[in-house]
Design an enzyme around this catalytic site. Structure first.
Site, PDB file in Angstrom:
ATOM      1  N   GLU A  87     -30.211 -12.654 -28.131  1.00 49.55           N
ATOM      2  CA  GLU A  87     -30.927 -13.896 -27.846  1.00 49.55           C
ATOM      3  C   GLU A  87     -31.644 -13.688 -26.530  1.00 49.55           C
ATOM      4  O   GLU A  87     -31.028 -13.595 -25.474  1.00 49.55           O
ATOM      5  CB  GLU A  87     -29.984 -15.096 -27.742  1.00 49.55           C
ATOM      6  CG  GLU A  87     -30.778 -16.396 -27.578  1.00 49.55           C
ATOM      7  CD  GLU A  87     -29.953 -17.546 -27.030  1.00 49.55           C
ATOM      8  OE1 GLU A  87     -30.467 -18.273 -26.157  1.00 49.55           O
ATOM      9  OE2 GLU A  87     -28.808 -17.708 -27.470  1.00 49.55           O
ATOM     10  N   GLY A 126     -30.035 -12.727 -22.786  1.00 52.53           N
ATOM     11  CA  GLY A 126     -30.720 -12.428 -21.535  1.00 52.53           C
ATOM     12  C   GLY A 126     -32.206 -12.263 -21.734  1.00 52.53           C
ATOM     13  O   GLY A 126     -32.797 -12.842 -22.653  1.00 52.53           O
ATOM     14  N   SER A 127     -32.818 -11.443 -20.916  1.00 53.53           N
ATOM     15  CA  SER A 127     -34.270 -11.279 -20.928  1.00 53.53           C
ATOM     16  C   SER A 127     -34.725 -10.362 -22.055  1.00 53.53           C
ATOM     17  O   SER A 127     -33.937  -9.586 -22.622  1.00 53.53           O
ATOM     18  CB  SER A 127     -34.728 -10.688 -19.593  1.00 53.53           C
ATOM     19  OG  SER A 127     -34.276  -9.342 -19.471  1.00 53.53           O
ATOM     20  N   CYS A 148     -31.558 -21.726 -22.084  1.00 54.89           N
ATOM     21  CA  CYS A 148     -32.198 -20.889 -23.109  1.00 54.89           C
ATOM     22  C   CYS A 148     -33.137 -21.709 -23.981  1.00 54.89           C
ATOM     23  O   CYS A 148     -34.209 -21.234 -24.367  1.00 54.89           O
ATOM     24  CB  CYS A 148     -31.125 -20.233 -23.978  1.00 54.89           C
ATOM     25  SG  CYS A 148     -29.995 -19.170 -23.076  1.00 54.89           S
ATOM     26  N   GLY A 181     -33.008  -6.983 -23.511  1.00 59.22           N
ATOM     27  CA  GLY A 181     -32.799  -6.732 -24.936  1.00 59.22           C
ATOM     28  C   GLY A 181     -33.350  -5.384 -25.358  1.00 59.22           C
ATOM     29  O   GLY A 181     -32.727  -4.658 -26.154  1.00 59.22           O
TER      30      GLY A 181
END
Length: 462
Positions: free
Chosen positions: A231, A209-210, A265, A214
């Protein structure tokens, strides 16, 4: 009143699905089931675990006709592209295939008479997967399958935008006969997720995600000493050299930039082109981009559906407007029904005359917009590719492999591509640098991140 999670479809803004969030009692019960089931699961031979994974895959693929339109309703990807099961099959099959070799004990490199010495790879215990909406099956399977193959139990918390995907995984595992509690799908809100991560009951979390998300995960997990796989953001660059096969580079980079409405991504978000071929490349790129048909993703003619949420599309509109104010030139300016502020429908855009003072070249877009810059040489291209807080992938377009390797050695990224982009090879580790995150998925290295080493030092001759 019971709290629910609502899935708002980007197709028409209606509520497509709604589910109650789990109660504290249900969350605790799920954790206890997982802990109990994991002990027996860890004793199950790896070959047997693999059979369950392949049976799950078969059950999931059997749902294709239902899942494909379901994905369109949930996050907007056109039905003409089918599901994600080509990649899901490839990754599941590969991670099952290498599991025995990747998980076997490693003997000490210097044998000693009278001693047996080796490092065993034990499962971590309970793995939590917090999956994103953009590739809801592919991103989830990256951790679910190897985590289970390694002997862990898994709790899946899927994104609200793709709420039904978690249910599909549960159905597939149930159909496969996986022992109860080894895999569980659960609906949580943000506060519940943070509480669970901070409880000390989770041994590993994988989050896609963002960057902000994170950081929230790290904060929630602080002091628990769980391991993390994160990630996060990306701003993946491409560099087109003078000897590139131009039609190939154009076709693949357009697809890399705009497939899935740019919500990838490792999608291409910025392109640097050597001055010798800049004009030819830009002309071809613009022509190829104009072929997109934006519209209802349930219609076969549509090649680009709406973005998953209107706010994502509005960010792209803001980046474009800022770039134009600073001197960029827009080349597509396609008229699309419902393309207006507050709508998830958005036409693809190609910008030139861009620079790194513009957010479209520095900040993650995650949408159908790309900037193309002219560069004089490799040094300038490498400096610009590295001028980013992110580092997931970079692609180099040339016919000279050694030249690509030399450039790739200097680019700050987790993966270097040559003459391709926007793809995960399960035999290669998937990882990033800088703000893109930490940890690793897929390949044998992915198994190392889902196990803990345990040393055995046995004196046999007394």
């Amino acid at each position: 009143m019971t709290e629910t999670v609502k899935l708002i479809t980007p197709i028409d803004g209606s509520i497509y699905a709604e589910r109650p969030v789990a109660t504290d009692q249900a969350i605790n019960a799920a954790v206890e089931r997982a802990k109990a089931a994991q002990e027996k699961w860890a004793e199950t031979p790896i070959v047997e675990r693999g059979k369950y994974m392949l049976a799950m895959l078969e059950a999931l693929v059997a749902m294709t006709d239902e899942i494909v339109p379901e994905i369109a309703w949930q996050m907007g990807r056109p039905v003409r592209y089918g599901g994600e099961f080509g990649g899901v099959k490839e990754r599941t099959n590969y991670m099952v295939e290498i599991a025995e070799a990747a998980l076997k004990s490693v003997p000490a490199s210097n044998p000693k008479d009278g001693f047996r010495r080796y490092v065993k790879k034990d499962p971590l215990g309970l793995v939590m997967v917090i999956a994103p909406w953009n590739y809801p099956y592919l991103t989830a399977v990256n951790t679910i399958v190897p985590a289970l193959m390694a002997g862990n139990a898994v709790i899946l918390k899927h994104a609200a935008q793709t709420l039904l995907v978690g249910e599909r995984f549960q159905q597939a595992f149930d159909k496969a006969g996986l022992p109860k509690g080894v895999f569980q799908n659960i609906v949580l809100n943000h506060a519940q997720t943070e509480k669970l991560l901070g409880s000390g009951k989770i041994d590993h979390v994988n989050f896609t995600g963002s960057v902000g998300g994170g950081r929230a995960i790290e904060k929630a997990a602080a002091g628990t000493f769980m391991t993390l796989g994160l990630e996060l953001g990306g701003k993946d660059p491409a560099y087109v050299l003078p000897d590139a096969k131009m039609d190939h580079a154009v076709a693949n980079l357009v697809d890399g930039a705009f497939y899935n409405s740019g919500q990838c991504c490792c999608g291409i978000e910025r392109v640097y082109v050597h001055e010798k071929v800049y004009d030819e490349f830009v002309e071809g790129f613009i022509a190829e981009t104009r072929n997109y048909v934006v519209g209802n993703p349930l219609e076969q003619a549509t090649t680009m559906g709406p973005m998953a949420q209107a706010r994502f599309a509005d960010l792209i509109r803001e980046q474009k407007a800022e770039a134009l104010r600073k001197g960029a030139k827009a080349h597509i300016n396609m008229k699309v029904a419902n393309d207006r502020a507050g709508s998830p429908y958005l036409a693809p855009e190609v910008l030139t005359h861009v620079d790194h003072q513009m957010s479209v070249m520095r900040e993650e877009s995650f949408g159908p917009i790309v900037g193309i810059m002219k560069v004089r040489n490799d040094e300038e291209a490498i400096a610009l590719m590295n001028d980013s807080p992110y580092g997931l992938t970079a692609s180099i377009w040339t016919r000279d492999t050694e030249h690509a390797v030399a450039i790739g050695n200097r680019v700050e990224t987790g993966t270097v591509f040559m003459n391709r982009c926007d793809y995960l090879d399960p035999a290669l580790v998937w990882t990033g640098v800088k703000d893109t995150g930490k940890g690793a998925a897929l390949s044998a290295i992915g198994y190392d991140n889902l196990t803990r080493p345990k040393s055995f030092h046995l004196r046999e001759a007394i």
